[in-house]
Design a protein around this motif. Structure first.
Motif, short mmCIF file in Angstrom:
data_model
loop_
_atom_site.label_atom_id
_atom_site.label_comp_id
_atom_site.label_asym_id
_atom_site.label_seq_id
_atom_site.Cartn_x
_atom_site.Cartn_y
_atom_site.Cartn_z
N ILE A 184 6.87 4.53 3.22
CA ILE A 184 6.38 5.14 2.02
C ILE A 184 5.09 5.56 2.07
N SER A 185 5.02 6.70 2.20
CA SER A 185 3.69 7.39 2.34
C SER A 185 3.15 8.53 1.32
N SER A 233 4.74 1.35 -10.17
CA SER A 233 3.84 0.51 -9.55
C SER A 233 4.27 0.17 -8.01
N PHE A 234 5.39 0.21 -7.64
CA PHE A 234 5.84 -0.24 -6.36
C PHE A 234 5.07 0.87 -5.33
N LEU A 235 4.79 1.85 -5.94
CA LEU A 235 3.88 3.06 -4.91
C LEU A 235 2.68 2.42 -4.43
N ARG A 236 2.04 1.44 -5.06
CA ARG A 236 0.89 1.06 -5.04
C ARG A 236 0.78 0.29 -3.67
N ARG A 237 2.12 0.03 -2.98
CA ARG A 237 2.17 -0.78 -1.93
C ARG A 237 2.27 0.35 -0.89
N ALA A 238 2.44 1.71 -1.21
CA ALA A 238 2.75 2.69 -0.07
C ALA A 238 1.45 2.79 0.74
N ALA A 239 1.66 3.52 1.88
CA ALA A 239 0.35 3.87 2.69
C ALA A 239 -0.08 5.27 2.07
N ARG A 240 -1.35 5.31 1.73
CA ARG A 240 -1.93 6.15 0.93
C ARG A 240 -2.88 6.99 2.00
N TYR A 241 -2.95 8.33 2.06
CA TYR A 241 -3.78 9.20 2.96
C TYR A 241 -4.34 10.10 2.45
N GLU A 242 -5.85 9.87 2.19
CA GLU A 242 -6.60 10.80 1.78
C GLU A 242 -7.12 11.78 2.74
#
Length: 373
Positions: free
Chosen positions: A44-45, A199-208
């Motif tokens: 999940i990114s 809020s589940f998405l807060r555990r996703a990999a986030r790429y700036e």
């Protein structure tokens, strides 16, 4: 005799370039997640960045990679009706493998070159979007095939996002072979993550996604030109890199125009680059900045004009006095400009223009308005 070359650059939004400049980190992570067991965070990114930074092209790149690895994909944009679009895209992408109807229950499956499904009609079965997706995922699971959903232009105001995020959380909890990659402007993604239902998405990999380095731009230019048998003179390459300002879309736009200017030659000189960069700048303004300009209200323009008094970074605390407005007014229009992706907040209270060359474009348009008044 003139030599005919095929222009290798792709100045089309979302088109995957011949050479993906930079982005090695996110590409490595996502490719590993697609090849893994489903426990990788990058399954999940979130791709975050301003316009022109290459988010849409990366989404297309990952969907292409997934399909070449045997995954089924659904590529959609975050608009009303998105859930139906995902369902339709997933069904069409999988139709060469499975034959599934959301309103029917699967009784058995036999796998040969294609998959044939024996089904039992169940016209009174209660179904919703998640259950329809369950049917598709169950059919794909029989073939050990995963589903990747890519969503562009994340918009937290689209209510369907809540259903989507909740469903994907359950899909992963249930061990289904799924992946979700979304892209959006920084403000939209931040707003989405702050919602209680997402809020589940807060555990996703986030790429700036940041601007490319000059080296990455130079490498992509040289490799792309070389593929077609062209090379740069040293000063021409330096000028091209400078004109691109680290933005992947501008790289493709400048590269395309440089190629056109030197189409009959195998060596690109600085005169071709200078002429091409000027054309590319005007195209960028027409294709992107003019649309942004015409969406600006007079109050938006006043806010941005107050920011142009600074060379780079603007302190939000300085704007009330410049505008002769209360801090609440400043906060309101800061939010509007963040939402439209015109500015970004480098850190709390520190603002800057995030579109390359837009500040100069804005100054020119303001001057034109004053001259016409």
């Amino acid at each position: 005799m003139a030599i005919n070359f095929v222009n290798p650059f792709t100045p089309v939004v979302g088109k995957v370039p011949l050479h993906m400049a930079g982005r090695e980190g996110v590409i490595t992570d996502v490719e590993a997640a697609l090849a893994g067991t489903g426990n990788d965070p990058a399954i999940i990114s979130l791709l975050v960045g301003p316009r022109g930074i290459g988010k849409t092209a990366l989404l297309s790149y990952f969907a292409d990679i997934a399909e070449s690895s045997g995954w089924v994909t659904a590529r959609v944009t975050c608009v009303k009706g998105m859930l139906d679009d995902i369902l339709i895209r997933a069904q069409r992408s999988a139709q060469h493998l499975v034959n599934t109807q959301p309103s029917r229950k699967i009784k058995g499956a036999g796998i040969a070159n294609l998959v044939s499904l024996e089904q039992e009609d169940s016209p009174h079965k209660l179904v919703n979007w998640r259950s329809k997706m369950d049917d598709i995922l169950s059919s794909l699971a029989d073939c050990n095939i995963g589903l990747l959903v890519t969503i562009d232009e994340v918009n937290p105001s689209i209510e369907e996002m809540v259903t989507l995020v909740a469903a994907f959380q359950h899909f992963l909890d249930e061990g289904k072979k799924v992946a979700l990659i979304m892209a959006g402007l920084p403000y939209g993604v931040t707003s989405l993550l702050s919602g209680k239902s997402t809020s589940f998405l807060r555990r996703a990999a986030r790429y700036e996604l940041q601007a490319l380095s000059d080296y990455e731009v130079e490498e992509a230019l040289v490799r792309t030109m070389k593929d077609g048998g062209k090379t740069f003179e040293p000063d021409a390459l330096e000028a091209a890199v400078k004109a691109i300002k680290g933005f992947p879309f501008i790289l493709q736009l400048v590269g395309y125009r440089v190629w056109r200017m030197a189409e009959s030659s195998s060596v690109i000189d600085i005169s071709s680059v200078d002429a091409a960069a000027n054309i590319a700048r005007k195209e960028l303004e027409q294709r992107m900045y003019d649309a942004v300009w015409f969406e600006l209200s007079e109050a938006d323009k006043s806010f941005l004009q107050a920011m142009t008094e600074d060379s780079e970074i603007t302190r939000q605390a300085d704007l009330p006095s410049r505008l002769n407005k209360p801090s609440g007014h400043v906060s309101k229009y800061k939010k509007r400009m963040l939402q439209q992706g015109v500015i970004r907040e480098r850190s709390r209270g520190l603002l800057e223009f995030c579109l390359p060359g837009f500040k100069e474009y804005f100054d020119e348009r303001i001057a034109e308005e004053r001259g016409a008044a």
